[in-house]
Each structure stands twice: as structure tokens, then as C-alpha cells.
Design a protein around this motif. Structure first.
Motif, PDB file in Angstrom:
ATOM      1  N   ASP A 101      45.505  90.949 -31.881  1.00  0.00           N
ATOM      2  CA  ASP A 101      45.939  90.809 -30.482  1.00  0.00           C
ATOM      3  C   ASP A 101      45.213  91.793 -29.554  1.00  0.00           C
ATOM      4  N   GLU A 102      44.776  92.927 -30.102  1.00  0.00           N
ATOM      5  CA  GLU A 102      44.003  93.877 -29.287  1.00  0.00           C
ATOM      6  C   GLU A 102      42.613  93.283 -28.983  1.00  0.00           C
ATOM      7  N   ILE A 103      42.029  92.660 -29.994  1.00  0.00           N
ATOM      8  CA  ILE A 103      40.707  92.036 -29.787  1.00  0.00           C
ATOM      9  C   ILE A 103      40.851  90.911 -28.747  1.00  0.00           C
ATOM     10  N   GLU A 104      41.905  90.122 -28.913  1.00  0.00           N
ATOM     11  CA  GLU A 104      42.115  89.017 -27.964  1.00  0.00           C
ATOM     12  C   GLU A 104      42.333  89.524 -26.537  1.00  0.00           C
ATOM     13  N   ALA A 105      43.055  90.647 -26.433  1.00  0.00           N
ATOM     14  CA  ALA A 105      43.360  91.167 -25.084  1.00  0.00           C
ATOM     15  C   ALA A 105      42.117  91.750 -24.424  1.00  0.00           C
ATOM     16  N   CYS A 106      41.246  92.364 -25.212  1.00  0.00           N
ATOM     17  CA  CYS A 106      40.187  93.185 -24.612  1.00  0.00           C
ATOM     18  C   CYS A 106      38.840  92.475 -24.439  1.00  0.00           C
ATOM     19  N   THR A 107      38.577  91.461 -25.237  1.00  0.00           N
ATOM     20  CA  THR A 107      37.194  90.958 -25.263  1.00  0.00           C
ATOM     21  C   THR A 107      36.778  90.177 -24.011  1.00  0.00           C
ATOM     22  N   SER A 108      37.740  89.830 -23.164  1.00  0.00           N
ATOM     23  CA  SER A 108      37.314  89.172 -21.917  1.00  0.00           C
ATOM     24  C   SER A 108      36.457  90.136 -21.086  1.00  0.00           C
ATOM     25  N   TYR A 109      36.705  91.456 -21.244  1.00  0.00           N
ATOM     26  CA  TYR A 109      35.890  92.445 -20.518  1.00  0.00           C
ATOM     27  C   TYR A 109      34.453  92.451 -21.046  1.00  0.00           C
ATOM     28  N   LEU A 110      34.339  92.413 -22.375  1.00  0.00           N
ATOM     29  CA  LEU A 110      32.993  92.393 -22.966  1.00  0.00           C
ATOM     30  C   LEU A 110      32.268  91.103 -22.555  1.00  0.00           C
ATOM     31  N   ASP A 111      33.004  89.991 -22.589  1.00  0.00           N
ATOM     32  CA  ASP A 111      32.408  88.713 -22.175  1.00  0.00           C
ATOM     33  C   ASP A 111      31.842  88.826 -20.754  1.00  0.00           C
ATOM     34  N   GLU A 112      32.626  89.445 -19.882  1.00  0.00           N
ATOM     35  CA  GLU A 112      32.179  89.568 -18.491  1.00  0.00           C
ATOM     36  C   GLU A 112      30.954  90.475 -18.382  1.00  0.00           C
ATOM     37  N   GLU A 113      30.967  91.558 -19.148  1.00  0.00           N
ATOM     38  CA  GLU A 113      29.792  92.453 -19.128  1.00  0.00           C
ATOM     39  C   GLU A 113      28.540  91.716 -19.605  1.00  0.00           C
ATOM     40  N   ILE A 114      28.688  90.916 -20.660  1.00  0.00           N
ATOM     41  CA  ILE A 114      27.525  90.171 -21.172  1.00  0.00           C
ATOM     42  C   ILE A 114      27.030  89.214 -20.081  1.00  0.00           C
ATOM     43  N   GLU A 115      27.971  88.605 -19.388  1.00  0.00           N
ATOM     44  CA  GLU A 115      27.578  87.673 -18.324  1.00  0.00           C
ATOM     45  C   GLU A 115      26.846  88.417 -17.190  1.00  0.00           C
ATOM     46  N   ILE A 116      27.338  89.578 -16.836  1.00  0.00           N
ATOM     47  CA  ILE A 116      26.723  90.332 -15.724  1.00  0.00           C
ATOM     48  C   ILE A 116      25.354  90.892 -16.132  1.00  0.00           C
ATOM     49  N   ILE A 117      25.283  91.539 -17.288  1.00  0.00           N
ATOM     50  CA  ILE A 117      24.017  92.154 -17.726  1.00  0.00           C
ATOM     51  C   ILE A 117      23.005  91.061 -18.089  1.00  0.00           C
ATOM     52  N   ASN A 118      23.502  89.981 -18.656  1.00  0.00           N
ATOM     53  CA  ASN A 118      22.685  88.820 -19.037  1.00  0.00           C
ATOM     54  C   ASN A 118      21.462  89.207 -19.882  1.00  0.00           C
ATOM     55  N   PRO A 119      21.704  89.889 -21.005  1.00  0.00           N
ATOM     56  CA  PRO A 119      20.568  90.315 -21.852  1.00  0.00           C
ATOM     57  C   PRO A 119      20.050  89.143 -22.686  1.00  0.00           C
ATOM     58  N   ASP A 120      18.807  89.265 -23.166  1.00  0.00           N
ATOM     59  CA  ASP A 120      18.286  88.258 -24.110  1.00  0.00           C
ATOM     60  C   ASP A 120      18.773  88.554 -25.524  1.00  0.00           C
ATOM     61  N   ILE A 121      18.965  89.855 -25.782  1.00  0.00           N
ATOM     62  CA  ILE A 121      19.246  90.260 -27.165  1.00  0.00           C
ATOM     63  C   ILE A 121      20.572  91.018 -27.239  1.00  0.00           C
ATOM     64  N   LEU A 122      21.424  90.556 -28.150  1.00  0.00           N
ATOM     65  CA  LEU A 122      22.692  91.244 -28.389  1.00  0.00           C
ATOM     66  C   LEU A 122      22.618  91.929 -29.748  1.00  0.00           C
ATOM     67  N   VAL A 123      23.032  93.192 -29.792  1.00  0.00           N
ATOM     68  CA  VAL A 123      22.988  93.937 -31.052  1.00  0.00           C
ATOM     69  C   VAL A 123      24.406  94.434 -31.371  1.00  0.00           C
ATOM     70  N   PRO A 124      25.193  93.605 -32.081  1.00  0.00           N
ATOM     71  CA  PRO A 124      26.527  94.080 -32.462  1.00  0.00           C
ATOM     72  C   PRO A 124      26.409  95.103 -33.589  1.00  0.00           C
ATOM     73  N   LEU A 125      27.125  96.208 -33.443  1.00  0.00           N
ATOM     74  CA  LEU A 125      27.062  97.292 -34.429  1.00  0.00           C
ATOM     75  C   LEU A 125      28.308  97.232 -35.305  1.00  0.00           C
ATOM     76  N   GLY A 126      28.127  96.844 -36.540  1.00  0.00           N
ATOM     77  CA  GLY A 126      29.242  96.838 -37.480  1.00  0.00           C
ATOM     78  C   GLY A 126      29.973  95.508 -37.541  1.00  0.00           C
ATOM     79  N   PHE A 127      30.931  95.462 -38.481  1.00  0.00           N
ATOM     80  CA  PHE A 127      31.602  94.218 -38.837  1.00  0.00           C
ATOM     81  C   PHE A 127      32.360  93.563 -37.678  1.00  0.00           C
ATOM     82  N   PHE A 128      33.208  94.327 -36.997  1.00  0.00           N
ATOM     83  CA  PHE A 128      34.096  93.692 -36.008  1.00  0.00           C
ATOM     84  C   PHE A 128      33.323  93.147 -34.800  1.00  0.00           C
ATOM     85  N   ALA A 129      32.337  93.935 -34.332  1.00  0.00           N
ATOM     86  CA  ALA A 129      31.544  93.455 -33.193  1.00  0.00           C
ATOM     87  C   ALA A 129      30.734  92.230 -33.616  1.00  0.00           C
ATOM     88  N   THR A 130      30.192  92.258 -34.826  1.00  0.00           N
ATOM     89  CA  THR A 130      29.401  91.111 -35.304  1.00  0.00           C
ATOM     90  C   THR A 130      30.294  89.875 -35.454  1.00  0.00           C
TER      91      THR A 130
END
Ligand code: SF4
Length: 190
Positions: A101-130
Motif C-alpha cells: 500500500d505504501e508503493i501504491e500510495a507513493c508511486t504516482s509521484y515517481l510517475d509524474e517525475e518521469i513524465e516531467i523529466i522525460n528521460p530516454d533511459i531509466l535505471v532502477p536500482l535494486g529489486f523494488f524499483a526494478t
């Protein structure tokens, strides 16, 4: 473009600083927002702030941050090259894993950051981010970090290269050579 990125990020950080969407708001000192080069093509995604980050309000300022800097240096890279943010923006007590439920609550912020930064390459560090990034981009692959780190996965308009989280080296020093090799793969890929 630059100004609109800055403006949107500032708005997002403001919202984040007051966020009470999950119980981690009760145990944090402060929310740790993303930081770095907002015009970078590469976005590093960590897990969550640790004790030092929670105290200072900055990303990767504790022991894991030192390891990250060393791994990047070994690969002739520097954190100033990237934009960085966490999957979960508030400290996880005693470094426990994040709850669903913490992941569900928080990841909309990460989604928005990805949309704003709009990178070509995403580098998730570790199991949960991946795990989260693979699921977001519809990549079905068993998440075994030792076998997928340093490999490139293609999705929509993104390239995804998972790497071990730098904190892994604090618990498993035997990962040193594999981690150094995979961080060098990132450099070669860039
Ligand atoms: S972890 Fe994320 S959702 Fe939970 S309170 Fe912090 S910023 Fe809000």
C-alpha cells in the motif's frame, strides 16, 4: 521548456513535502524529493531515503550514497550527470521493505517525475524499483538482480537498465566485482 520543467517540479516537490497519503508520513523527519540534472536523459531510481537522507532531506547522502559515488567514479561517471529520485519518498523504518500500500500510495509521484523529466533511459536500482518499473512498462521478466543487472530492456520510448542498489554492497561485499562491472556497462551504454 526548461522553465516549465522547473515550475512543474517545484509544484510537485511542494505537494510532496506536505504529503500524508500513507503512514510513513508519521515516522519521517522530512520527505526527500528527487534531485540532480533535470535535463538529463538518464533517470536513476533508488528505493527510499535512509536515516541520513531523512535527516538531511537529500538523496544518497549516507553510506549507500558513498558506495554509489565510488561505483560511478569507477565507471568514470558522476551523479551530477543524472536525475535521481526514489520509489518511496519517505524513510522506511529500520530499512524494512516497502509495503504494497505504501508503493501504491507513493508511486504516482515517481510517475509524474518521469513524465516531467522525460528521460530516454531509466535505471532502477535494486529489486523494488526494478519490479515497479518493469510492471509500469509491461516487461515480464523474472526479477533476479544478478542476472538482469546491466542488461537493456526496451519499452515504449524508454530503455531500462536495472542495476544493483548501492546499499547491496554494504550487506554483500562479495557483489563488488559484479556491481563494478554492471555500472561500467551503464557508462559504455551511454
Ligand atoms: S511515502 Fe510517499 S505517499 Fe507516503 S507519505 Fe511519504 S510521500 Fe506521501
Amino acid at each position: 521548456m526548461f522553465n516549465s520543467k522547473t515550475h512543474r517540479l517545484e509544484k510537485l516537490y511542494q505537494e510532496l513535502k506536505n504529503c500524508q497519503k500513507c503512514p510513513l508520513a508519521l515516522t519521517r523527519t522530512q520527505v526527500v524529493c528527487g534531485e540532480g540534472n533535470i535535463n538529463s536523459n538518464v533517470f536513476l531510481i533508488g528505493l527510499a531515503p535512509g536515516k541520513d537522507e531523512d535527516k538531511k532531506g537529500r538523496m544518497f547522502v549516507g553510506r549507500a550514497g558513498k558506495v554509489l559515488d565510488e561505483l560511478l567514479k569507477k565507471a568514470s561517471l558522476h551523479r551530477s550527470y543524472f536525475y535521481m529520485s526514489n520509489l518511496i519518498k519517505c524513510m522506511l523504518p529500520n530499512n524494512r521493505p516497502p509495503k504494497k500500500d505504501e508503493i501504491e500510495a507513493c508511486t504516482s509521484y515517481l510517475d509524474e517525475e518521469i513524465e516531467i523529466i522525460n528521460p530516454d533511459i531509466l535505471v532502477p536500482l535494486g529489486f523494488f524499483a526494478t519490479k515497479y518499473i518493469f510492471s509500469k512498462y509491461g516487461i515480464s521478466c523474472k526479477i533476479e538482480m544478478n542476472s538482469i543487472c546491466g542488461k537493456i530492456f526496451f519499452a515504449e520510448n524508454k530503455k531500462i537498465m536495472p542495476l544493483h542498489h548501492p546499499a547491496s554492497l554494504l550487506y554483500s561485499p562479495n557483489l563488488k566485482s559484479i556491481m563494478e562491472r554492471t555500472y561500467i556497462k551503464l557508462k559504455n551504454f551511454l
